[in-house]
Design a protein around this motif. Structure first.
Motif, PDB file in Angstrom:
ATOM      1  N   ASN A  35      40.344  11.499  42.899  1.00 19.60           N
ATOM      2  CA  ASN A  35      41.610  11.152  42.250  1.00 19.60           C
ATOM      3  C   ASN A  35      42.099   9.776  42.685  1.00 19.60           C
ATOM      4  OD1 ASN A  35      42.039  13.461  40.601  1.00 19.60           O
ATOM      5  ND2 ASN A  35      42.651  14.630  42.405  1.00 19.60           N
ATOM      6  N   MET A  36      41.915   9.442  43.979  1.00 18.82           N
ATOM      7  CA  MET A  36      42.328   8.121  44.457  1.00 18.82           C
ATOM      8  C   MET A  36      41.466   7.041  43.803  1.00 18.82           C
ATOM      9  SD  MET A  36      44.484   6.452  46.284  1.00 18.82           S
ATOM     10  CE  MET A  36      45.175   7.369  47.676  1.00 18.82           C
ATOM     11  N   LYS A  37      40.186   7.328  43.601  1.00 23.00           N
ATOM     12  CA  LYS A  37      39.300   6.372  42.944  1.00 23.00           C
ATOM     13  C   LYS A  37      39.815   6.052  41.533  1.00 23.00           C
ATOM     14  CE  LYS A  37      34.894   7.119  43.354  1.00 23.00           C
ATOM     15  NZ  LYS A  37      33.519   7.701  43.149  1.00 23.00           N
ATOM     16  N   MET A  38      40.295   7.072  40.826  1.00 18.16           N
ATOM     17  CA  MET A  38      40.805   6.870  39.479  1.00 18.16           C
ATOM     18  C   MET A  38      42.142   6.127  39.501  1.00 18.16           C
ATOM     19  SD  MET A  38      38.323   8.047  37.839  1.00 18.16           S
ATOM     20  CE  MET A  38      38.903   7.999  36.156  1.00 18.16           C
ATOM     21  N   VAL A  39      42.969   6.414  40.491  1.00 15.45           N
ATOM     22  CA  VAL A  39      44.231   5.680  40.647  1.00 15.45           C
ATOM     23  C   VAL A  39      43.954   4.187  40.799  1.00 15.45           C
ATOM     24  CG1 VAL A  39      46.192   5.263  42.206  1.00 15.45           C
ATOM     25  CG2 VAL A  39      45.541   7.604  41.621  1.00 15.45           C
TER      26      VAL A  39
ATOM     27  N   ALA B  99      43.197  -1.998  36.289  1.00 14.42           N
ATOM     28  CA  ALA B  99      43.082  -2.312  34.864  1.00 14.42           C
ATOM     29  C   ALA B  99      44.455  -2.422  34.193  1.00 14.42           C
ATOM     30  CB  ALA B  99      42.250  -1.240  34.167  1.00 14.42           C
ATOM     31  N   GLN B 100      45.522  -2.290  34.987  1.00 13.64           N
ATOM     32  CA  GLN B 100      46.902  -2.368  34.504  1.00 13.64           C
ATOM     33  C   GLN B 100      47.232  -1.236  33.522  1.00 13.64           C
ATOM     34  OE1 GLN B 100      47.904  -6.330  33.142  1.00 13.64           O
ATOM     35  NE2 GLN B 100      47.009  -7.299  34.940  1.00 13.64           N
ATOM     36  N   LYS B 101      46.515  -0.128  33.665  1.00 14.85           N
ATOM     37  CA  LYS B 101      46.815   1.070  32.872  1.00 14.85           C
ATOM     38  C   LYS B 101      47.630   2.013  33.765  1.00 14.85           C
ATOM     39  CE  LYS B 101      42.675   0.607  30.005  1.00 14.85           C
ATOM     40  NZ  LYS B 101      41.403   1.236  29.532  1.00 14.85           N
ATOM     41  N   TYR B 102      48.891   1.668  33.907  1.00 19.28           N
ATOM     42  CA  TYR B 102      49.728   2.298  34.927  1.00 19.28           C
ATOM     43  C   TYR B 102      50.029   3.774  34.644  1.00 19.28           C
ATOM     44  CZ  TYR B 102      50.245  -2.602  36.147  1.00 19.28           C
ATOM     45  OH  TYR B 102      49.989  -3.916  36.475  1.00 19.28           O
ATOM     46  N   LYS B 103      50.137   4.130  33.377  1.00 12.21           N
ATOM     47  CA  LYS B 103      50.403   5.531  33.045  1.00 12.21           C
ATOM     48  C   LYS B 103      49.223   6.419  33.435  1.00 12.21           C
ATOM     49  CE  LYS B 103      53.802   4.915  29.350  1.00 12.21           C
ATOM     50  NZ  LYS B 103      54.131   5.184  27.922  1.00 12.21           N
ATOM     51  N   LYS B 104      48.018   5.911  33.211  1.00 11.80           N
ATOM     52  CA  LYS B 104      46.834   6.684  33.609  1.00 11.80           C
ATOM     53  C   LYS B 104      46.727   6.745  35.130  1.00 11.80           C
ATOM     54  CE  LYS B 104      43.723   6.495  29.661  1.00 11.80           C
ATOM     55  NZ  LYS B 104      42.352   6.191  29.200  1.00 11.80           N
ATOM     56  N   ALA B 105      47.065   5.639  35.787  1.00  7.49           N
ATOM     57  CA  ALA B 105      47.050   5.641  37.256  1.00  7.49           C
ATOM     58  C   ALA B 105      48.041   6.665  37.791  1.00  7.49           C
ATOM     59  CB  ALA B 105      47.394   4.250  37.782  1.00  7.49           C
ATOM     60  N   GLU B 106      49.199   6.747  37.166  1.00  6.26           N
ATOM     61  CA  GLU B 106      50.227   7.705  37.596  1.00  6.26           C
ATOM     62  C   GLU B 106      49.782   9.138  37.343  1.00  6.26           C
ATOM     63  OE1 GLU B 106      53.155   8.850  39.641  1.00  6.26           O
ATOM     64  OE2 GLU B 106      53.156   6.696  39.176  1.00  6.26           O
ATOM     65  N   LYS B 107      49.047   9.344  36.262  1.00  8.48           N
ATOM     66  CA  LYS B 107      48.547  10.684  35.942  1.00  8.48           C
ATOM     67  C   LYS B 107      47.671  11.229  37.069  1.00  8.48           C
ATOM     68  CE  LYS B 107      45.253  12.954  32.827  1.00  8.48           C
ATOM     69  NZ  LYS B 107      44.319  12.752  31.670  1.00  8.48           N
ATOM     70  N   TYR B 108      46.743  10.397  37.557  1.00  2.12           N
ATOM     71  CA  TYR B 108      45.870  10.831  38.646  1.00  2.12           C
ATOM     72  C   TYR B 108      46.599  10.838  39.986  1.00  2.12           C
ATOM     73  CZ  TYR B 108      41.835  10.858  35.575  1.00  2.12           C
ATOM     74  OH  TYR B 108      40.953  11.156  34.561  1.00  2.12           O
ATOM     75  N   ASN B 109      47.579   9.967  40.120  1.00  2.00           N
ATOM     76  CA  ASN B 109      48.340   9.914  41.360  1.00  2.00           C
ATOM     77  C   ASN B 109      49.125  11.206  41.599  1.00  2.00           C
ATOM     78  OD1 ASN B 109      49.025   8.274  43.674  1.00  2.00           O
ATOM     79  ND2 ASN B 109      51.098   8.149  42.853  1.00  2.00           N
ATOM     80  N   LYS B 110      49.562  11.834  40.521  1.00  4.87           N
ATOM     81  CA  LYS B 110      50.315  13.084  40.633  1.00  4.87           C
ATOM     82  C   LYS B 110      49.456  14.222  41.158  1.00  4.87           C
ATOM     83  CE  LYS B 110      53.767  12.079  37.059  1.00  4.87           C
ATOM     84  NZ  LYS B 110      54.268  12.430  35.706  1.00  4.87           N
ATOM     85  N   LYS B 111      48.141  14.064  41.078  1.00  4.43           N
ATOM     86  CA  LYS B 111      47.229  15.095  41.589  1.00  4.43           C
ATOM     87  C   LYS B 111      47.007  14.970  43.094  1.00  4.43           C
ATOM     88  CE  LYS B 111      44.701  15.370  37.195  1.00  4.43           C
ATOM     89  NZ  LYS B 111      43.377  15.308  36.535  1.00  4.43           N
ATOM     90  N   LEU B 112      47.459  13.867  43.666  1.00  8.99           N
ATOM     91  CA  LEU B 112      47.276  13.634  45.102  1.00  8.99           C
ATOM     92  C   LEU B 112      48.444  14.206  45.894  1.00  8.99           C
ATOM     93  CD1 LEU B 112      46.086   9.915  44.984  1.00  8.99           C
ATOM     94  CD2 LEU B 112      44.683  11.885  45.613  1.00  8.99           C
TER      95      LEU B 112
END
Length: 207
Positions: free
Chosen positions: A43-47, A53-66
């Motif tokens: 999950n951190m790798k995806m964050v 890549a400046q895709k902050y919504k996707k980064a936040e999506k995976y960040n919520k799993k941490l």
């Protein structure tokens, strides 16, 4: 005679069941902790990937799993000698020491020590130490002004998250050939600040 044999078999089954229950109670938490660290790594790798890549919504999506704070097995399993060496280093650096952390910085399965030091935010640093030959060996430092530090579970390195006056930056620091290397993941002017999961819990030097 038959009754005695039946009773012995019943007792053996009871003892076997008790043993299996006790063994499972030990094995399951260890297995779960290891699996959790592996999923945190992915999950951190995806964050990191999506933040860069400046895709902050996707980064936040995976960040919520941490998890909010890191939960590393190696920190709980430090040897007595390692604890003594790290405590000695903490005490000898108590001037301008804010707090300190434990994490597996170099992904060798052993806890490393990070001291958060400075006279102010402008000159604050994270100083990294590794346990080597019974002592805490200094590896290098990382800028720490206005920054939090985060584990990268089951992987080489840590992340820092800077937030100051509406500006944020995420950086990745890792060990290569015995030296701390740096990669900038990204920065932007934005509030509220993006805060990665797996933050390291700071300990006071009086702990």
């Amino acid at each position: 005679m038959i009754n005695n044999l039946n009773e012995n078999k019943r007792m053996k089954r009871i003892l076997l069941c008790a043993f299996l229950i006790a063994f499972s109670a030990i094995l399951i938490p260890v297995t779960f902790a290891y699996a959790s660290e592996k999923s945190d790594r992915e999950n951190m790798k995806m964050v990191m990937k999506y933040y860069k890549a400046q895709k902050y919504k996707k980064a936040e999506k995976y960040n919520k799993k941490l998890p909010t704070y890191a939960n590393e097995k190696c920190v709980k399993n430090m040897s007595v000698d390692m604890k003594k060496a790290y405590k000695k280093t903490v005490k000898s650096n108590k001037k301008n020491l804010w707090d300190y952390y434990y994490t597996d910085f170099d992904n060798d399965g052993k806890a490393d020590l990070i001291l958060h030091m400075g006279t102010c935010e402008a000159d604050a640093t994270f100083k990294v130490f590794r346990f080597w030959n019974g002592e805490a060996k200094y590896l290098g430092s990382i800028p720490a002004g206005h920054s939090m530090i985060h584990a990268y579970p089951k992987h080489n390195g840590v992340l820092t998250a800077l937030g100051h006056m509406g500006y944020e930056a995420i950086d990745y620091y890792y060990l290569k050939n015995g030296k701390i290397q740096h990669k900038k993941l990204g920065s932007r002017e934005h509030e509220p600040y993006f805060t990665p999961g797996c933050a390291l819990k700071g300990l006071l030097h009086s702990d």
